[in-house]
Design an enzyme around this catalytic site. Structure first.
Site, PDB file in Angstrom:
ATOM      1  N   ASP A   1       3.663  -7.363  -6.281  1.00  0.00           N
ATOM      2  CA  ASP A   1       4.319  -8.406  -7.077  1.00  0.00           C
ATOM      3  C   ASP A   1       4.967  -7.782  -8.322  1.00  0.00           C
ATOM      4  OD1 ASP A   1       5.028 -10.960  -7.925  1.00  0.00           O
ATOM      5  OD2 ASP A   1       2.999 -11.555  -8.521  1.00  0.00           O
TER       6      ASP A   1
ATOM      7  N   THR B   1      -4.668  -7.487   0.627  1.00  0.00           N
ATOM      8  CA  THR B   1      -5.555  -6.327   0.818  1.00  0.00           C
ATOM      9  C   THR B   1      -5.635  -5.416  -0.407  1.00  0.00           C
ATOM     10  OG1 THR B   1      -3.873  -4.847   1.767  1.00  0.00           O
ATOM     11  CG2 THR B   1      -5.040  -6.306   3.297  1.00  0.00           C
TER      12      THR B   1
HETATM   13  N1  AR6 Z   1       5.327  -1.906  -1.449  1.00  0.00           N
HETATM   14  C1  AR6 Z   1       4.545  -2.294  -0.428  1.00  0.00           C
HETATM   15  N2  AR6 Z   1       3.237  -2.563  -0.550  1.00  0.00           N
HETATM   16  C2  AR6 Z   1       2.691  -2.395  -1.779  1.00  0.00           C
HETATM   17  C3  AR6 Z   1       3.434  -2.004  -2.909  1.00  0.00           C
HETATM   18  C4  AR6 Z   1       4.824  -1.750  -2.707  1.00  0.00           C
HETATM   19  N3  AR6 Z   1       5.621  -1.369  -3.707  1.00  0.00           N
HETATM   20  N4  AR6 Z   1       2.595  -1.935  -3.980  1.00  0.00           N
HETATM   21  C5  AR6 Z   1       1.362  -2.279  -3.534  1.00  0.00           C
HETATM   22  N5  AR6 Z   1       1.412  -2.540  -2.205  1.00  0.00           N
HETATM   23  P1  AR6 Z   1      -1.571  -6.423  -3.991  1.00  0.00           P
HETATM   24  P2  AR6 Z   1      -2.864  -8.951  -3.168  1.00  0.00           P
HETATM   25  C6  AR6 Z   1       0.339  -2.937  -1.265  1.00  0.00           C
HETATM   26  O1  AR6 Z   1      -2.674  -6.091  -4.915  1.00  0.00           O
HETATM   27  O2  AR6 Z   1      -4.082  -8.217  -2.756  1.00  0.00           O
HETATM   28  C7  AR6 Z   1      -0.818  -9.395  -7.937  1.00  0.00           C
HETATM   29  O3  AR6 Z   1      -1.238  -9.241  -9.267  1.00  0.00           O
HETATM   30  C8  AR6 Z   1      -1.086  -2.600  -1.622  1.00  0.00           C
HETATM   31  O4  AR6 Z   1      -1.388  -1.259  -1.231  1.00  0.00           O
HETATM   32  O5  AR6 Z   1      -0.172  -6.178  -4.424  1.00  0.00           O
HETATM   33  O6  AR6 Z   1      -2.291  -9.989  -2.256  1.00  0.00           O
HETATM   34  C9  AR6 Z   1      -0.349 -10.801  -7.634  1.00  0.00           C
HETATM   35  O7  AR6 Z   1       0.330 -11.380  -8.738  1.00  0.00           O
HETATM   36  C10 AR6 Z   1      -1.846  -3.597  -0.774  1.00  0.00           C
HETATM   37  O8  AR6 Z   1      -2.073  -3.081   0.530  1.00  0.00           O
HETATM   38  O9  AR6 Z   1      -1.621  -7.997  -3.542  1.00  0.00           O
HETATM   39  C11 AR6 Z   1      -1.636 -11.513  -7.339  1.00  0.00           C
HETATM   40  O10 AR6 Z   1      -2.287 -11.895  -8.535  1.00  0.00           O
HETATM   41  C12 AR6 Z   1      -0.889  -4.786  -0.637  1.00  0.00           C
HETATM   42  O11 AR6 Z   1       0.361  -4.338  -1.170  1.00  0.00           O
HETATM   43  C13 AR6 Z   1      -2.459 -10.451  -6.653  1.00  0.00           C
HETATM   44  O12 AR6 Z   1      -1.937  -9.200  -7.089  1.00  0.00           O
HETATM   45  C14 AR6 Z   1      -1.324  -6.029  -1.389  1.00  0.00           C
HETATM   46  O13 AR6 Z   1      -1.871  -5.653  -2.637  1.00  0.00           O
HETATM   47  C15 AR6 Z   1      -2.304 -10.519  -5.159  1.00  0.00           C
HETATM   48  O14 AR6 Z   1      -3.208  -9.625  -4.560  1.00  0.00           O
END
Ligand code: AR6
Length: 170
Positions: free
Chosen positions: A33, A123
């Protein structure tokens, strides 16, 4: 529908829509995000704020769409994954995660978007077990029959997710 896996950063992927793992405020956060808002620029935030002013929070499992600002994709679909707590609510959490994929694909269809890239929703900060989340993501996308969406890419940022998806999609 072609389903693919790719290791990398979703902000670099040139598809019709990339999906953001947002939170219910729609006003940004960390993880993917944070990267989407940082690189996509303020236009994405402005549209998120307008949506929020119109409809309030985005509920878990639901999805909304904005411009992709400066990103190479055309659109960003913001969906809110479940926070993983396991235990008694696991059934609900699994369904909510499936809903993220279903509602994102439905939005893509409604807007005639043919290619869509998903991160591994929930995740990261939301702690969903990666193997379980991958099973849900792959099963849900595979069962979604679409006349419009032609290509789905699972974009895995971390090696663990990439290896899980590669093995399951073999
Ligand atoms: N491109 C692709 N995947 C990514 C990237 C990227 N640039 N950066 C991280 N990931 P997360 P959630 C992966 O924490 O668990 C935020 O604060 C990461 O390795 O981004 O759904 C939101 O505002 C992981 O596998 O999202 C919410 O508050 C995946 O993206 C909260 O985090 C999801 O990790 C959502 O948590």
């Amino acid at each position: 529908m072609i389903i693919q896996v790719q290791r990398g950063d979703i902000t670099k992927i040139k598809v019709d829509a990339i999906v953001n793992a947002a939170n219910s405020s729609l006003l940004g956060g960390g993880g993917v995000d944070g990267a989407i808002h940082r690189i996509g620029g303020p236009e994405i935030f402005d549209e998120c704020r307008d949506i929020r002013n119109r409809q309030g929070n985005c509920k878990t499992g639901e999805a909304v769409m904005t411009t992709a600002g400066n990103l190479p994709a055309q659109k960003v679909i913001h969906t809110v994954g479940p926070v993983y707590n396991g235990g008694k609510r696991l059934g609900q959490e699994k369904q909510a995660l499936a809903n993220c994929y279903i509602n994102s694909l439905k939005l893509a269809e409604m807007n005639n978007l043919k290619s869509i890239a998903f991160p591994n929703i929930s995740t990261g900060i939301y702690r969903f077990p990666k193997d379980l989340a991958a099973n849900i993501a792959i099963e849900t996308v595979s069962n979604f029959k679409s006349e419009i969406v032609e290509e789905v890419i699972f974009v895995c940022f971390d090696e663990e997710n990439y290896n899980i998806y590669k093995a399951k999609l073999k």
